[in-house]
Write a protein that holds these residues in place. Structure first.
Motif, PDB file in Angstrom:
ATOM      1  N   SER A  49       0.823  -1.191   0.000  1.00 54.61           N
ATOM      2  CA  SER A  49       0.000   0.000   0.000  1.00 54.61           C
ATOM      3  C   SER A  49       0.869   1.257   0.000  1.00 54.61           C
ATOM      4  O   SER A  49       2.027   1.237   0.389  1.00 54.61           O
ATOM      5  CB  SER A  49      -0.896  -0.025   1.238  1.00 54.61           C
ATOM      6  N   LEU A  50       0.293   2.347  -0.403  1.00 53.10           N
ATOM      7  CA  LEU A  50       0.989   3.629  -0.413  1.00 53.10           C
ATOM      8  C   LEU A  50       1.080   4.196   0.994  1.00 53.10           C
ATOM      9  O   LEU A  50       0.253   3.893   1.856  1.00 53.10           O
ATOM     10  CB  LEU A  50       0.243   4.608  -1.310  1.00 53.10           C
ATOM     11  N   SER A  51       2.055   5.060   1.206  1.00 50.96           N
ATOM     12  CA  SER A  51       2.274   5.682   2.512  1.00 50.96           C
ATOM     13  C   SER A  51       2.192   7.192   2.385  1.00 50.96           C
ATOM     14  O   SER A  51       2.288   7.752   1.286  1.00 50.96           O
ATOM     15  CB  SER A  51       3.656   5.307   3.047  1.00 50.96           C
ATOM     16  N   VAL A  52       2.063   7.854   3.519  1.00 50.22           N
ATOM     17  CA  VAL A  52       2.042   9.313   3.566  1.00 50.22           C
ATOM     18  C   VAL A  52       3.326   9.835   2.916  1.00 50.22           C
ATOM     19  O   VAL A  52       4.417   9.326   3.166  1.00 50.22           O
ATOM     20  CB  VAL A  52       1.904   9.814   5.019  1.00 50.22           C
ATOM     21  N   GLY A  53       3.171  10.825   2.051  1.00 54.63           N
ATOM     22  CA  GLY A  53       4.297  11.414   1.342  1.00 54.63           C
ATOM     23  C   GLY A  53       4.483  10.859  -0.057  1.00 54.63           C
ATOM     24  O   GLY A  53       5.099  11.509  -0.903  1.00 54.63           O
ATOM     25  N   ASP A  54       3.960   9.654  -0.335  1.00 61.99           N
ATOM     26  CA  ASP A  54       4.051   9.074  -1.677  1.00 61.99           C
ATOM     27  C   ASP A  54       3.207   9.884  -2.659  1.00 61.99           C
ATOM     28  O   ASP A  54       2.220  10.522  -2.274  1.00 61.99           O
ATOM     29  CB  ASP A  54       3.546   7.625  -1.697  1.00 61.99           C
ATOM     30  N   ARG A  55       3.586   9.841  -3.904  1.00 62.20           N
ATOM     31  CA  ARG A  55       2.792  10.468  -4.961  1.00 62.20           C
ATOM     32  C   ARG A  55       1.585   9.579  -5.241  1.00 62.20           C
ATOM     33  O   ARG A  55       1.727   8.360  -5.396  1.00 62.20           O
ATOM     34  CB  ARG A  55       3.656  10.586  -6.220  1.00 62.20           C
ATOM     35  N   ALA A  56       0.408  10.170  -5.297  1.00 66.41           N
ATOM     36  CA  ALA A  56      -0.809   9.404  -5.583  1.00 66.41           C
ATOM     37  C   ALA A  56      -0.820   8.984  -7.053  1.00 66.41           C
ATOM     38  O   ALA A  56      -0.645   9.835  -7.931  1.00 66.41           O
ATOM     39  CB  ALA A  56      -2.044  10.235  -5.271  1.00 66.41           C
TER      40      ALA A  56
ATOM     41  N   LEU B 254      -9.995   9.557  -1.265  1.00 67.58           N
ATOM     42  CA  LEU B 254     -10.286   8.342  -2.019  1.00 67.58           C
ATOM     43  C   LEU B 254     -10.680   7.250  -1.033  1.00 67.58           C
ATOM     44  O   LEU B 254      -9.894   6.908  -0.152  1.00 67.58           O
ATOM     45  CB  LEU B 254      -9.061   7.895  -2.814  1.00 67.58           C
ATOM     46  N   VAL B 255     -11.879   6.730  -1.199  1.00 71.52           N
ATOM     47  CA  VAL B 255     -12.395   5.697  -0.301  1.00 71.52           C
ATOM     48  C   VAL B 255     -12.644   4.435  -1.124  1.00 71.52           C
ATOM     49  O   VAL B 255     -13.644   4.325  -1.830  1.00 71.52           O
ATOM     50  CB  VAL B 255     -13.698   6.163   0.394  1.00 71.52           C
ATOM     51  N   PHE B 256     -11.696   3.502  -1.074  1.00 73.82           N
ATOM     52  CA  PHE B 256     -11.865   2.221  -1.752  1.00 73.82           C
ATOM     53  C   PHE B 256     -12.733   1.324  -0.878  1.00 73.82           C
ATOM     54  O   PHE B 256     -12.554   1.280   0.344  1.00 73.82           O
ATOM     55  CB  PHE B 256     -10.506   1.544  -1.970  1.00 73.82           C
ATOM     56  N   TYR B 257     -13.664   0.605  -1.490  1.00 73.74           N
ATOM     57  CA  TYR B 257     -14.524  -0.311  -0.742  1.00 73.74           C
ATOM     58  C   TYR B 257     -14.787  -1.560  -1.576  1.00 73.74           C
ATOM     59  O   TYR B 257     -14.749  -1.507  -2.803  1.00 73.74           O
ATOM     60  CB  TYR B 257     -15.832   0.382  -0.325  1.00 73.74           C
TER      61      TYR B 257
ATOM     62  N   THR C  44      -8.231   3.901   2.429  1.00 74.70           N
ATOM     63  CA  THR C  44      -8.618   5.305   2.466  1.00 74.70           C
ATOM     64  C   THR C  44      -7.369   6.153   2.298  1.00 74.70           C
ATOM     65  O   THR C  44      -6.397   5.968   3.036  1.00 74.70           O
ATOM     66  CB  THR C  44      -9.303   5.653   3.805  1.00 74.70           C
ATOM     67  N   PHE C  45      -7.409   7.069   1.339  1.00 72.66           N
ATOM     68  CA  PHE C  45      -6.262   7.915   1.049  1.00 72.66           C
ATOM     69  C   PHE C  45      -6.723   9.357   0.884  1.00 72.66           C
ATOM     70  O   PHE C  45      -7.634   9.621   0.102  1.00 72.66           O
ATOM     71  CB  PHE C  45      -5.569   7.467  -0.243  1.00 72.66           C
ATOM     72  N   LEU C  46      -6.095  10.251   1.622  1.00 70.03           N
ATOM     73  CA  LEU C  46      -6.329  11.683   1.429  1.00 70.03           C
ATOM     74  C   LEU C  46      -5.170  12.192   0.584  1.00 70.03           C
ATOM     75  O   LEU C  46      -4.012  12.088   0.987  1.00 70.03           O
ATOM     76  CB  LEU C  46      -6.398  12.411   2.772  1.00 70.03           C
ATOM     77  N   VAL C  47      -5.513  12.702  -0.588  1.00 71.40           N
ATOM     78  CA  VAL C  47      -4.519  13.225  -1.525  1.00 71.40           C
ATOM     79  C   VAL C  47      -4.549  14.747  -1.409  1.00 71.40           C
ATOM     80  O   VAL C  47      -5.611  15.356  -1.546  1.00 71.40           O
ATOM     81  CB  VAL C  47      -4.834  12.788  -2.970  1.00 71.40           C
ATOM     82  N   ASP C  48      -3.393  15.349  -1.127  1.00 71.18           N
ATOM     83  CA  ASP C  48      -3.375  16.804  -0.981  1.00 71.18           C
ATOM     84  C   ASP C  48      -3.474  17.486  -2.342  1.00 71.18           C
ATOM     85  O   ASP C  48      -3.473  16.835  -3.391  1.00 71.18           O
ATOM     86  CB  ASP C  48      -2.163  17.280  -0.158  1.00 71.18           C
ATOM     87  N   ALA C  49      -3.568  18.811  -2.333  1.00 67.41           N
ATOM     88  CA  ALA C  49      -3.772  19.583  -3.560  1.00 67.41           C
ATOM     89  C   ALA C  49      -2.637  19.413  -4.562  1.00 67.41           C
ATOM     90  O   ALA C  49      -2.817  19.630  -5.757  1.00 67.41           O
ATOM     91  CB  ALA C  49      -3.959  21.053  -3.213  1.00 67.41           C
ATOM     92  N   ASP C  50      -1.464  18.999  -4.094  1.00 71.36           N
ATOM     93  CA  ASP C  50      -0.316  18.803  -4.976  1.00 71.36           C
ATOM     94  C   ASP C  50      -0.174  17.372  -5.474  1.00 71.36           C
ATOM     95  O   ASP C  50       0.751  17.062  -6.222  1.00 71.36           O
ATOM     96  CB  ASP C  50       0.973  19.219  -4.251  1.00 71.36           C
TER      97      ASP C  50
ATOM     98  N   ALA D 152       0.098  14.531  -3.401  1.00 72.86           N
ATOM     99  CA  ALA D 152       0.798  13.641  -2.474  1.00 72.86           C
ATOM    100  C   ALA D 152      -0.181  13.045  -1.473  1.00 72.86           C
ATOM    101  O   ALA D 152      -1.187  13.673  -1.119  1.00 72.86           O
ATOM    102  CB  ALA D 152       1.902  14.398  -1.738  1.00 72.86           C
ATOM    103  N   ILE D 153       0.116  11.844  -1.010  1.00 76.31           N
ATOM    104  CA  ILE D 153      -0.715  11.185  -0.009  1.00 76.31           C
ATOM    105  C   ILE D 153      -0.485  11.874   1.346  1.00 76.31           C
ATOM    106  O   ILE D 153       0.643  11.936   1.839  1.00 76.31           O
ATOM    107  CB  ILE D 153      -0.375   9.683   0.115  1.00 76.31           C
ATOM    108  N   ALA D 154      -1.559  12.408   1.929  1.00 74.64           N
ATOM    109  CA  ALA D 154      -1.481  13.083   3.227  1.00 74.64           C
ATOM    110  C   ALA D 154      -1.989  12.188   4.357  1.00 74.64           C
ATOM    111  O   ALA D 154      -1.721  12.449   5.532  1.00 74.64           O
ATOM    112  CB  ALA D 154      -2.280  14.386   3.203  1.00 74.64           C
ATOM    113  N   PHE D 155      -2.749  11.153   4.008  1.00 72.97           N
ATOM    114  CA  PHE D 155      -3.295  10.195   4.974  1.00 72.97           C
ATOM    115  C   PHE D 155      -3.489   8.890   4.239  1.00 72.97           C
ATOM    116  O   PHE D 155      -3.957   8.884   3.088  1.00 72.97           O
ATOM    117  CB  PHE D 155      -4.630  10.691   5.538  1.00 72.97           C
ATOM    118  N   ALA D 156      -3.149   7.781   4.882  1.00 64.80           N
ATOM    119  CA  ALA D 156      -3.332   6.460   4.276  1.00 64.80           C
ATOM    120  C   ALA D 156      -3.692   5.459   5.355  1.00 64.80           C
ATOM    121  O   ALA D 156      -3.072   5.436   6.418  1.00 64.80           O
ATOM    122  CB  ALA D 156      -2.051   6.020   3.558  1.00 64.80           C
TER     123      ALA D 156
END
Length: 153
Positions: free
Chosen positions: A2-9, A34-37, A118-124, A126-130
């Motif tokens: 899985s992706l981590s905080v700071g990774d490019r989405a 992004l909410v994967f289910y 669940t991933f929060l992607v910031d305006a730039d 980048a993953i801000a929450f994973a």
């Protein structure tokens, strides 16, 4: 993995419940949750997405676009959105099957479904929450809200 905080989405283009293509790149400049289910109409997924619907202003008031993604076909998503009166976009990762879930590291290949990622992607971009939960583990949504609040601050 899985992706981590700071990774490019990872970028994607997926059809929504109305067969309109949604591109993550087109949303750049805006935070995106992004909410994967796993599956539309299943018990835990319905509960989670209805909670998200009921608390949607926590995200939209902070300028966050909410996208829910499953491997269901668009026709199922359209019926699910209508039945549950969901006020956010549902995206179909049906074909190539689970390709976006794979890119985010949340695809269960044996079951052919997305995990609860669940991933929060910031305006730039980048993953801000994973956060990733297993198939039978419902998510605690307070972590998402805290991440959105921190991003908005």
């Amino acid at each position: 993995m899985s992706l981590s905080v700071g990774d490019r989405a990872p970028e994607f283009n997926l059809p929504d419940q109305d067969k309109q293509v949604v591109s993550l790149a087109d949303l750049r400049g805006t935070p995106v949750l992004l909410v994967f289910y796993p599956f539309a109409f299943s018990g835990i997924c319905t509960g989670e997405l209805c909670q998200l619907r009921d608390e949607l202003t926590n995200y939209t008031d902070a300028g966050v676009t909410v996208l829910a993604i499953s491997t269901d076909p668009v026709f199922s998503l359209k019926a699910f959105k209508a039945q549950e009166n969901l006020d956010f976009t549902l995206l179909s990762d049906f074909w190539p099957h689970g390709a976006v879930a794979q890119a985010y590291g949340v695809f269960n290949e044996k079951a052919g479904m997305a995990l609860r990622g669940t991933f929060l992607v910031d305006a730039d971009g980048a993953i801000a929450f994973a956060e990733v939960n297993g198939p039978g583990d419902a998510r605690e949504q307070s972590g998402w809200k805290d991440a959105v609040a921190a991003l908005a601050a």
